[in-house]
Design an enzyme around this catalytic site. Structure first.
Site, short mmCIF file in Angstrom:
data_model
loop_
_atom_site.label_atom_id
_atom_site.label_comp_id
_atom_site.label_asym_id
_atom_site.label_seq_id
_atom_site.Cartn_x
_atom_site.Cartn_y
_atom_site.Cartn_z
N GLU A 35 0.82 -1.21 0.00
CA GLU A 35 0.00 0.00 0.00
C GLU A 35 0.85 1.27 0.00
OE1 GLU A 35 -2.00 -3.50 1.73
OE2 GLU A 35 -0.17 -2.43 2.30
N SER A 36 1.91 1.29 0.80
CA SER A 36 2.77 2.47 0.80
C SER A 36 3.55 2.58 -0.51
CB SER A 36 3.72 2.46 2.00
OG SER A 36 4.57 1.34 1.98
N ASN A 165 -4.13 -9.05 -4.21
CA ASN A 165 -2.78 -9.22 -3.66
C ASN A 165 -2.70 -10.42 -2.72
OD1 ASN A 165 -0.05 -8.49 -3.30
ND2 ASN A 165 -0.59 -6.32 -3.32
N LEU A 225 -1.48 -8.82 -16.50
CA LEU A 225 -0.94 -9.95 -17.23
C LEU A 225 0.58 -9.90 -17.35
CD1 LEU A 225 -3.60 -9.97 -20.12
CD2 LEU A 225 -3.65 -11.26 -17.96
N GLY A 226 1.22 -9.19 -16.42
CA GLY A 226 2.68 -9.12 -16.42
C GLY A 226 3.23 -8.45 -17.66
N ASP A 257 2.46 -3.13 -7.67
CA ASP A 257 2.13 -1.90 -6.96
C ASP A 257 2.40 -0.69 -7.85
OD1 ASP A 257 1.66 -3.55 -4.75
OD2 ASP A 257 3.74 -3.36 -4.08
N ASP A 293 11.49 -2.34 -3.94
CA ASP A 293 10.08 -2.18 -4.29
C ASP A 293 9.76 -0.80 -4.86
OD1 ASP A 293 10.10 -4.62 -2.99
OD2 ASP A 293 8.15 -4.29 -2.06
#
Length: 317
Positions: A35-36, A165, A225-226, A257, A293
């Site tokens: 979320e962050s 998720n 779908l990547g 994300d 991330d």
């Protein structure tokens, strides 16, 4: 506020060497949480984002708080907990293309989020509320908190965006399906990955999976779908949106994300659904080209250069 999200953020430790973690002698530390990550992605693109959570009243909690605040995200609704610690997780790079993640989050501060951590007047000022399926899996209190946040949003005309998720290790499959489908039914926009869709509805074609979400009440379904992009289904749109191929994936964690942040950014800007999804595809691709991330989340100028250039270093359509 453009987007408010809520959920757990932890400190990530990654060995500085490749191979089994038992042989690592040194680690890098980063801050990460689904979320962050989305909130930071939106802030980098010039939007106003807020993050609701609980952190341990410890050095790691202060590290997380300082980092997210420093990225331009509003953390005024984050609570420090004296009775619980900030969560940790490790990301192990076994080979150049193989990663393994291990979480140490049981009884963390964020897993003890409660209804008192919510402020309806704060949520009602947002355009979108972003929620993932991780938060309700953390504890019964977190489930009630996430559900109440959604109720506040719906009551005040704030659109609800839900990313399933799925984290299988957090709960049993029967409960996960029940809760995730409950949240799908309350969302305006759903952002499932193909694996999550298959988990919920079985092995079906992409189009049929999207329709299953649509039939459950989501007004807009965006299937991730990547590298192949995404599939979009709404009342007015049903189509594939091409992805952005990268020649080398450095770290795939966090790409979903980034995709969510890109999609929300486009919707906030009013550029249209398919164009927003294309922006999401671009941000997700850019995230995979950097370790961590959030390290690959772009600012607006860089994103535009990436999307507009026909000749890209290390990237091809």
């Amino acid at each position: 506020m453009d987007v408010i999200t809520l959920g757990e953020t932890m400190v990530l430790l990654t060995p500085q060497s490749t191979g089994l973690m038992r042989y690592a002698n040194s680690f890098s530390t980063r801050v990460a949480g689904a979320e962050s990550n989305v909130a930071i992605g939106l802030a980098r693109l010039g939007h106003r984002a807020g993050w609701i959570s609980r952190l341990g009243n410890d050095e790691l909690g202060r590290k997380v708080h300082s980092f997210i605040r420093g990225e331009g995200v509003d953390v005024s609704r984050v609570t420090f907990d004296d009775s619980a610690n900030t969560g940790l997780f490790f990301k192990e790079k076994l080979t150049a293309n193989e990663w393994r993640v291990k979480y140490y989050r049981a009884n963390s501060a964020a897993s003890q989020m409660k209804l008192t951590d919510l402020d309806e007047s704060y949520i009602e000022k947002a355009k979108y509320l972003h929620v993932t399926g991780i938060t309700p899996a953390l504890s019964s209190d977190c489930y009630e908190t996430a559900l109440t946040a959604i109720d506040y949003a719906r009551k005040n005309g704030v659109k609800v965006v839900f990313d399933p998720n799925l984290r299988r290790k957090l709960w049993d499959e029967e409960k996960a399906r029940k809760v995730l489908l409950e949240f799908v039914s309350k969302a305006d926009i759903v952002l499932p990955g193909i694996d999550e869709a298959t988990f919920l509805f079985g092995k079906l074609e992409v189009e049929e999976l999207a329709h299953r979400f649509y039939e459950r009440g989501a007004a807009t379904v965006i299937m991730k779908l990547g590298k192949n992009g995404a599939y979009v289904l709404s009342e007015k749109t049903e189509d594939y949106v091409d992805g952005f191929q990268v020649s080398q994936v450095v770290d795939p964690v966090g790409a979903g994300d980034g995709f969510s942040a890109g999609v929300l950014s486009g919707l906030i800007d009013g550029i249209g659904l398919k164009e927003s999804v294309s922006r999401g595809n671009a941000v997700g691709a850019m995230v995979t080209m950097a370790e961590g991330d959030v390290e690959g989340l772009p600012e607006r100028d860089r994103l535009q250069d990436f999307m507009n250039s026909k000749v890209r270093d290390d990237v091809e359509r």
